[in-house]
Design an enzyme around this catalytic site. Structure first.
Site, PDB file in Angstrom:
ATOM      1  N   CYS A  51       0.755  -1.115  -0.088  1.00 40.06           N
ATOM      2  CA  CYS A  51      -0.099  -0.120  -0.135  1.00 40.06           C
ATOM      3  C   CYS A  51       1.021   1.140   0.160  1.00 40.06           C
ATOM      4  O   CYS A  51       0.592   2.101  -0.629  1.00 40.06           O
ATOM      5  CB  CYS A  51      -1.099   0.092   1.251  1.00 40.06           C
ATOM      6  N   ARG A 128      -7.682  -4.240  -2.910  1.00 40.04           N
ATOM      7  CA  ARG A 128      -7.082  -3.150  -3.807  1.00 40.04           C
ATOM      8  C   ARG A 128      -8.274  -2.948  -5.139  1.00 40.04           C
ATOM      9  O   ARG A 128      -8.081  -3.396  -6.092  1.00 40.04           O
ATOM     10  CB  ARG A 128      -5.861  -3.454  -4.333  1.00 40.04           C
TER      11      ARG A 128
END
Length: 214
Positions: A51, A128
């Site tokens: 991330c 995601r």
């Protein structure tokens, strides 16, 4: 997966799910982005390495998104305090400032509305997921990645440009299209149009497959 556990998915070319949520830049709503394109993207958790790479890449390309009238908005099921601490850590350790807001979705309301929670893949974390919303609030594209692999921000930027070009010119774009490349002319819809197509001045391989320069 039964109906009780299946994620509710928004529909392409339908109004994007509305939201009002706290962010690192104050409260944000979908209406705040009216007249602009929006990339809304979720990540599993703050202070995780994949991330972190994605958020730095989005931040480094933020100016390019802004040039095409597109804003960025992140989200994870973490608190605002966690988001602030994480962005400060990124700036301190990597020298990259995160200049876009991040939604603190502790209630999971936004994640649920957008189908970001994928049972079996993310448990109570948002996967995601990336949503491209146009300047009229219409959801135009959705991209999902697994927990283990980061997104290509270049591809997200390319797709926004491709969608905007298609809207402005009534055309389609081929695989890997970049601004300046030839575009695809929509196929004829009638036999009469097909008969004329080869003589209309396009670069044609056959009546259904023609390109042109913009």
């Amino acid at each position: 997966m039964n109906d009780a556990t299946a994620p509710r998915m928004p529909g392409l070319n339908q109004p994007a799910p509305d939201f009002k949520a706290p962010t690192t830049h104050g409260e944000k709503t979908l209406a705040d982005y009216k007249g602009k394109w929006l990339v809304l993207f979720s990540h599993p958790a703050d202070f995780t390495p994949v991330c972190t790479t994605e958020f730095m890449a989005f931040a480094q390309r933020q100016g390019e998104f802004a040039k095409i009238n597109c804003e960025l908005l992140g989200l994870s099921i973490d608190s605002t305090h966690s988001h602030v601490a994480w962005t400060r850590n990124i700036k301190e350790k990597f020298g990259v400032e995160i200049g876009f807001p991040i939604i603190a979705d502790l209630s999971m309301n936004v994640a649920t509305a957008y189908g970001m929670i994928q049972p079996g893949a993310s448990d109570t974390s948002a996967v995601r997921a990336t949503f491209l919303i146009d300047d009229k609030g219409i959801l135009r594209a959705m991209i999902y990645y697994p927990m283990s692999n980061g997104r290509s921000i270049d591809e997200v930027l390319r797709l926004v440009k491709a969608l905007q070009t298609s809207d402005a010119n009534g055309i389609a774009t081929p695989e890997g299209w970049q601004p300046g490349d030839k575009v695809i002319v929509p196929p004829p819809k009638t036999v009469a149009e097909a008969e004329k197509r080869m003589n209309e001045g396009y670069e044609c391989v056959d009546w259904y497959f023609c390109k042109k320069s913009l």
